[in-house]
Enzyme design. Structure first.
Site, short mmCIF file in Angstrom:
data_model
loop_
_atom_site.label_atom_id
_atom_site.label_comp_id
_atom_site.label_asym_id
_atom_site.label_seq_id
_atom_site.Cartn_x
_atom_site.Cartn_y
_atom_site.Cartn_z
N ASP A 1 0.83 -1.21 0.00
CA ASP A 1 0.00 0.00 0.00
C ASP A 1 0.86 1.25 0.00
O ASP A 1 0.54 2.25 -0.67
CB ASP A 1 -0.91 0.01 1.23
CG ASP A 1 -2.01 -1.04 1.16
OD1 ASP A 1 -2.23 -1.59 0.06
OD2 ASP A 1 -2.64 -1.31 2.20
N GLU B 1 -2.80 -2.78 -8.82
CA GLU B 1 -1.57 -2.03 -9.06
C GLU B 1 -1.60 -1.35 -10.43
O GLU B 1 -0.57 -1.01 -10.99
CB GLU B 1 -0.36 -2.97 -8.99
CG GLU B 1 -0.25 -4.00 -10.10
CD GLU B 1 -1.02 -5.30 -9.80
OE1 GLU B 1 -0.68 -6.31 -10.43
OE2 GLU B 1 -1.93 -5.29 -8.95
#
Length: 363
Positions: free
Chosen positions: A248, A274
């Site tokens: 993250d 992503e």
């Protein structure tokens, strides 16, 4: 009526304790209700009572002003705002002892005029939403007190002290408009916050898919823009090696770096775990969109993410495609995705256009 409105704001604050502006506005309206009733019914034979009522209205206006500052995310208490309340009571008592009653009353109304004018100017000129209709209505409602107090000052100078009905009616009308506008201001901000939550990715602050579609629909003509399909390389390995919290952090790092590269009209969206999409409006700083894409790739590769005393290296692959006249955004997005797929086949960590490799990996 002011007391009823004050209790409404007090109830709103009891439900949302973090929204301190509700508490300031409740205090303002409750104090104002007491003072208006005092002006209407309190005996005028005692000068100190009039001075206290003047001080009370000054404090009520100041509480409303501090509520607006709190609503804007500013520090409610500001030392320059304290001098008028602190000085109004002793100054008015001194004036009562040295000047005739009519001039003393005029002095008090002058203090109220100055306080109302200052609160109005702040409301109209400060705050991110100062151009919104509810905010302007609120500022103009506050400004409406200025002529009311000015007329009262003039009446006092002329020796006319029978203006209690005028003050009471004016206050009730203006107060009603003010309260409605205050609630409208808070509702408008709450609606904007909900819209932002619906259109933004909670982790990175970038747009989500819905937000990207919404901004593209608002942006009008798409021809001439460049679409970048971005994918963080080997992101699963980062999660497996460092943990999802570290992953993250890497996502947030990339979003922050990408946001720094944006110019007017550019968009950044997170469309998957992503996966990101950038829509560039054109050149920036003399750099073409494909050069800007390479700048972003190089910057992210050269800026590892700090994590628990160490650094997490990461790279991105970028495929880009121009939105030409007659081509839809979806078609351009598919072309950018195909270019991104070819980048992954070629070894990742590079930029490729929809037709050829634009920039190979730097040696």
């Amino acid at each position: 009526m002011s007391a009823t409105y004050g209790l409404m704001f007090l109830g709103a604050w009891s439900v949302q304790r973090s929204e301190r502006h509700f508490l300031f506005w409740a205090a303002s309206l409750l104090v104002n209700a007491i003072c208006v009733a005092g002006f209407a019914y309190a005996p005028r034979a005692y000068p100190g009572i009039v001075s206290l009522l003047i001080l009370g209205v000054v404090v009520a206006i100041q509480c409303l002003w501090m509520g607006m500052r709190s609503f804007d995310g500013r520090r409610p208490f500001k030392p320059p705002l304290l001098w008028l309340p602190l000085m109004s009571f002793p100054a008015h008592l001194l004036v009562i002892e040295t000047l005739p009653a009519n001039l003393a009353a005029a002095f008090g109304f002058l203090a109220l005029t100055l306080m109302a004018g200052g609160a109005s100017l702040y409301t109209l000129r400060r705050g991110e939403d100062r151009r919104s209709l509810p905010r302007r209505t609120c500022g103009l409602a506050l400004f409406a007190y200025v002529p009311v107090y000015a007329i009262s000052a003039i009446d006092s100078v002329a020796g006319r002290f029978d203006n209690a009905t005028f003050l009471l009616l004016s206050d009730q009308v203006i107060c009603s408009i003010l309260v409605v506008s205050l609630f409208s201001v808070t509702l408008k901000r709450s609606r904007r916050a909900l819209e932002a939550q619906a259109l933004q990715d909670g982790l990175t602050g970038a747009l989500n898919r819905t937000g990207l579609e919404y901004q593209l629909a608002r942006g009008g003509r798409l021809a001439g823009r460049t679409v970048l399909a971005v994918d963080l390389d080997h992101f699963k390995l980062i999660n497996d090696r460092f943990g999802h919290a570290a992953g993250d952090e890497v996502l947030q790092r990339f979003a922050a770096l990408a946001r720094r590269q944006l110019g007017p009209g550019d968009l950044l969206a997170r469309t998957g775990g992503e996966e990101f999409v950038l829509v560039l409006a054109g050149e920036r700083g003399g750099r073409s969109p494909d050069q800007r894409a390479e700048d972003l790739r190089r910057l992210f590769a050269e800026t590892p993410t700090p994590w628990r005393g160490g650094l997490i290296p990461a790279t991105v692959s970028i495929g880009l495609a121009d939105v030409s006249p007659g081509t839809s955004f979806c078609d351009s997005m598919e072309a950018a995705d195909r270019a991104l797929y070819r980048v992954k086949q070629a070894g990742r960590n590079r930029v490729m256009s929809a037709h050829a490799i634009s920039f190979p990996v730097s040696a």
